[in-house]
Structure formats: structure tokens, C-alpha cells
Design a protein around this motif. Structure first.
Motif, PDB file in Angstrom:
ATOM      1  N   MET A 148      -4.322   6.752   0.035  1.00 12.39           N
ATOM      2  CA  MET A 148      -3.922   5.375   0.332  1.00 12.39           C
ATOM      3  C   MET A 148      -4.234   4.533  -0.903  1.00 12.39           C
ATOM      4  SD  MET A 148      -5.131   2.927   3.519  1.00 12.39           S
ATOM      5  CE  MET A 148      -4.030   3.714   4.718  1.00 12.39           C
ATOM      6  N   LEU A 149      -3.178   4.150  -1.624  1.00 11.01           N
ATOM      7  CA  LEU A 149      -3.340   3.445  -2.891  1.00 11.01           C
ATOM      8  C   LEU A 149      -2.832   2.006  -2.776  1.00 11.01           C
ATOM      9  CD1 LEU A 149      -2.007   6.262  -5.245  1.00 11.01           C
ATOM     10  CD2 LEU A 149      -4.400   5.558  -5.004  1.00 11.01           C
ATOM     11  N   TYR A 167      -9.103   8.106  -3.852  1.00  4.84           N
ATOM     12  CA  TYR A 167      -8.591   7.345  -2.716  1.00  4.84           C
ATOM     13  C   TYR A 167      -7.921   8.246  -1.673  1.00  4.84           C
ATOM     14  CZ  TYR A 167      -9.792   2.717  -4.489  1.00  4.84           C
ATOM     15  OH  TYR A 167     -10.477   1.592  -4.895  1.00  4.84           O
ATOM     16  N   ASN A 168      -8.535   9.405  -1.473  1.00  6.53           N
ATOM     17  CA  ASN A 168      -8.042  10.373  -0.499  1.00  6.53           C
ATOM     18  C   ASN A 168      -8.853  10.247   0.787  1.00  6.53           C
ATOM     19  OD1 ASN A 168      -7.687  12.895   1.004  1.00  6.53           O
ATOM     20  ND2 ASN A 168      -6.665  13.675  -0.823  1.00  6.53           N
ATOM     21  N   LEU A 169      -8.211   9.864   1.874  1.00  5.00           N
ATOM     22  CA  LEU A 169      -8.907   9.612   3.131  1.00  5.00           C
ATOM     23  C   LEU A 169      -9.448  10.886   3.770  1.00  5.00           C
ATOM     24  CD1 LEU A 169      -7.561   6.848   2.706  1.00  5.00           C
ATOM     25  CD2 LEU A 169      -7.073   6.773   5.144  1.00  5.00           C
ATOM     26  N   ILE A 195       0.852  -1.188   0.000  1.00  5.94           N
ATOM     27  CA  ILE A 195       0.000   0.000   0.000  1.00  5.94           C
ATOM     28  C   ILE A 195       0.884   1.232   0.000  1.00  5.94           C
ATOM     29  CG2 ILE A 195      -1.783   1.251   1.258  1.00  5.94           C
ATOM     30  CD1 ILE A 195      -2.549  -1.494   2.510  1.00  5.94           C
ATOM     31  N   LEU A 196       0.684   2.087  -0.991  1.00  5.93           N
ATOM     32  CA  LEU A 196       1.443   3.336  -1.106  1.00  5.93           C
ATOM     33  C   LEU A 196       0.611   4.443  -0.468  1.00  5.93           C
ATOM     34  CD1 LEU A 196       3.494   4.537  -4.128  1.00  5.93           C
ATOM     35  CD2 LEU A 196       1.906   6.114  -3.038  1.00  5.93           C
ATOM     36  N   ILE A 197       1.231   5.163   0.468  1.00  2.28           N
ATOM     37  CA  ILE A 197       0.512   6.169   1.234  1.00  2.28           C
ATOM     38  C   ILE A 197       1.233   7.509   1.125  1.00  2.28           C
ATOM     39  CG2 ILE A 197      -0.333   6.796   3.524  1.00  2.28           C
ATOM     40  CD1 ILE A 197      -0.240   3.801   4.221  1.00  2.28           C
ATOM     41  N   VAL A 234      -5.054  -1.818 -10.219  1.00  4.02           N
ATOM     42  CA  VAL A 234      -6.319  -1.530 -10.893  1.00  4.02           C
ATOM     43  C   VAL A 234      -7.368  -1.431  -9.800  1.00  4.02           C
ATOM     44  CG1 VAL A 234      -8.024  -2.305 -12.575  1.00  4.02           C
ATOM     45  CG2 VAL A 234      -5.588  -2.792 -12.961  1.00  4.02           C
ATOM     46  N   VAL A 235      -7.957  -0.247  -9.639  1.00  3.13           N
ATOM     47  CA  VAL A 235      -8.872  -0.002  -8.524  1.00  3.13           C
ATOM     48  C   VAL A 235     -10.255   0.370  -9.030  1.00  3.13           C
ATOM     49  CG1 VAL A 235      -6.974   0.743  -7.048  1.00  3.13           C
ATOM     50  CG2 VAL A 235      -8.265   2.452  -8.337  1.00  3.13           C
TER      51      VAL A 235
END
Length: 305
Positions: free
Chosen positions: A158-159, A258-260, A40-42, A248-249
Motif C-alpha cells: 500500500m503506497l 510498505y508491505n502489509l 493510494i496505489l495498492i 516521498v515516504v
């Protein structure tokens, strides 16, 4: 034996540098983001140390919920009483056993989530093992989107990263020909967009990468179509130095990229969209967009804005 233990501790223990005068290991234990990892890339707001803490807390909470509490085994329990006595009689064997236990214990405790050096400022990479990062992150965002409950302060995006390869065009083309198959190879199909970001890398061309990857998606099934407004799938391409992170999301638009921080904000447009389900049957189908006739003029104006 005591001297040997101290020397071993100085070599093995990351905190021993403060006592021996040696340099401490970099954050993440010296581990680096490299091809072949999943995780997970944050992205965060200037405070990477706090970001790692928030990430462990958030991922641990939802990881336990989805996969159950992480089970740890004590290496000491694997040894019978006679084996322990024999080892303790031998100083070298005792030292070797102690070092092995420290190493095994560390590896076990970091089994599910493990922070590694990303290679870029304000970017944290959490390596995952034994879980699907796409499903975990989607579940977190879906829950936060529904409850509107803010759970982080410094984490921004969070990707999930389902795969990594070397950041060279030939490597990326070869890797994605297989990587894209579960979503885009016939009979699977869907609408898609490609989002691209490069950090500390100057040899890749954004336009070339998007063109080549879109061509690969089209070659897997000509019915795959580009949709830049509300695609069924979003192909995430994150390049850091010489590593290309791919995923792929789903629900990329609905979940605010995907921004918390943004996903917990109220927005009336959310009522027009629903998070996609996790079933394979529905994932394999194309989500048909509503026609203009099915929407009111006010909805169309709002979406155009």
C-alpha cells in the motif's frame, strides 16, 4: 414523463446496462488514473475486486479514526417546501432534480476514497480527497507494525501517492523540481533512496529516471545524501502506462517496503529501529545512523545479512 425517466435511468445509472442490453461500465465507473490525481496505489494477489473491498474497509476504519466520520448532506434538505412543490409541478424540472440528486449523492459518497482504473493488472488505485495519503498510510503501517495484527488477505503493498504527472522525462523533471522541495530544499535535508517500478511502459529508462531525480534532489541541497541501507526518505516512483506516480515516504525499510503482509511478521531487527514521528520539526532533521562502534558484533553481522 415515464419514458423520459427510463431513458434517463438508462443513460445515468451504471447498473441499467443489465436491463437495457447495454454494456456495463468498467469497474471504477469508467474513471481512469491520470495526471493530477492523489491517492493510494495498492498491489494485490490476483483478486482485484476483493482488494478494492479490503481497501475501502481498511481506509475507512483509519480514515474515520484520524479525520472523523465522513459527513454527507442530503440534497433534498437544501430545498424548501415551496421549491419542492414548484419542481414537482414541472415534469422536466422534477426529472432534472432527480438526476442531479443521484449525481450529487454519488459524488458525496465517494468523496474521501474513490477507486479508479489503474491501467495495470493486480494494481488498484484509490483516489483520495481532503486527506494526506502519506500520513494515513504511515499511520496504518505503524499500527499494524506495533500490534502485529493482520487485517488484509489479498492486499500486498500500500503506497501513498502524493502527486502524479505525465510519464515523460521532461514532465517528470519539471514536476519534481517543485514536488521535492518540502523534504529536500535547503534548509531541509535528509538521506534518501529512489525505488522505481514501471508497468505497461517501455519508453522510460530506469537508470535515466533515477539519475535525473537524484540530480534534482542534490540540486535542492548538496547535503542530501544517498543511503541504500536505511534512508530517512524513500522516493517512490511508480509508472503505469503514461502516468508517473510519485511520493516521498518514511520508514520504508522498517515497514518492509510498505508491505502489509510482511509488516505484521515478527522480526528481532524491529527492536533496533523506531518508526519516525509525524512532527515537522523531526521530519526536517537528518536521522544520524549509529556508528559501528555503538553496535555489538552480532548486531552488525545480522544487519549485514
Amino acid at each position: 414523463a415515464t419514458a423520459a425517466r427510463r431513458r434517463a435511468a438508462g443513460r445515468r445509472c451504471p447498473w441499467a446496462g443489465a436491463r437495457t442490453g447495454r454494456a456495463l461500465r468498467p469497474r471504477g465507473g469508467g474513471r481512469q488514473l491520470e495526471a493530477g490525481m492523489r491517492g493510494i496505489l495498492i498491489t494485490c494477489n490476483m483478486n482485484e475486486r476483493k482488494c478494492v473491498g479490503e481497501a475501502y474497509s481498511l481506509l475507512g476504519e483509519y480514515g474515520d479514526l484520524l479525520y472523523g466520520p465522513e459527513q454527507f448532506s442530503d440534497p433534498e434538505e437544501r430545498l424548501s417546501g415551496s421549491e419542492r412543490e414548484e419542481d414537482e409541478d414541472d415534469v422536466e424540472a422534477a426529472l432534472k432534480k432527480e438526476v442531479g440528486q443521484i449525481r450529487a449523492s454519488t459524488e458525496q459518497k465517494l468523496r474521501r476514497f474513490q477507486s479508479v482504473e489503474s491501467g495495470a493488472n493486480n494494481v488498484v488505485f484509490i483516489r483520495t480527497r481532503g486527506i494526506e495519503p502519506e500520513n494515513l498510510v504511515h499511520h496504518i503501517l505503524k499500527d499494524m507494525h506495533a500490534t502485529k495484527k493482520k487485517k488484509t488477505r489479498v492486499i500486498l503493498r500500500m503506497l501513498p501517492i502524493a502527486g502524479t504527472c505525465k510519464a515523460f522525462m521532461e514532465d517528470m523533471k519539471k514536476y519534481t523540481e517543485t514536488f521535492f522541495e518540502p523534504w529536500f530544499k535547503a534548509p531541509n535535508k535528509g538521506t534518501f533512496q529512489i525505488v522505481y517500478k514501471a508497468r505497461n511502459n517501455s519508453h522510460m529508462s530506469r537508470e535515466e529516471v533515477i539519475k535525473e531525480l537524484a540530480g534534482i534532489v542534490g540540486s535542492l541541497n548538496p547535503e542530501n545524501k544517498v543511503d541504500l541501507n536505511n534512508p530517512q526518505y524513500t522516493i517512490v516512483v511508480e509508472i503505469i502506462k503514461n502516468v508517473c506516480c510519485l511520493s516521498v515516504v518514511r520508514d520504508y525499510v522498517l515497514f518492509r517496503k510498505y508491505n502489509l503482509q510482511e509488516v505484521v511478521k515478527s522480526n528481532k531487527e524491529d527492536t533496533q529501529q523506531n518508526p519516525s514521528s509525524l512532527t515537522e520539526e523531526q521530519n526536517s532533521k537528518v536521522v544520524k545512523p549509529e556508528t559501528q562502534e555503538e553496535k555489538s558484533s552480532e548486531e552488525v553481522k545480522e544487519e549485514n545479512k
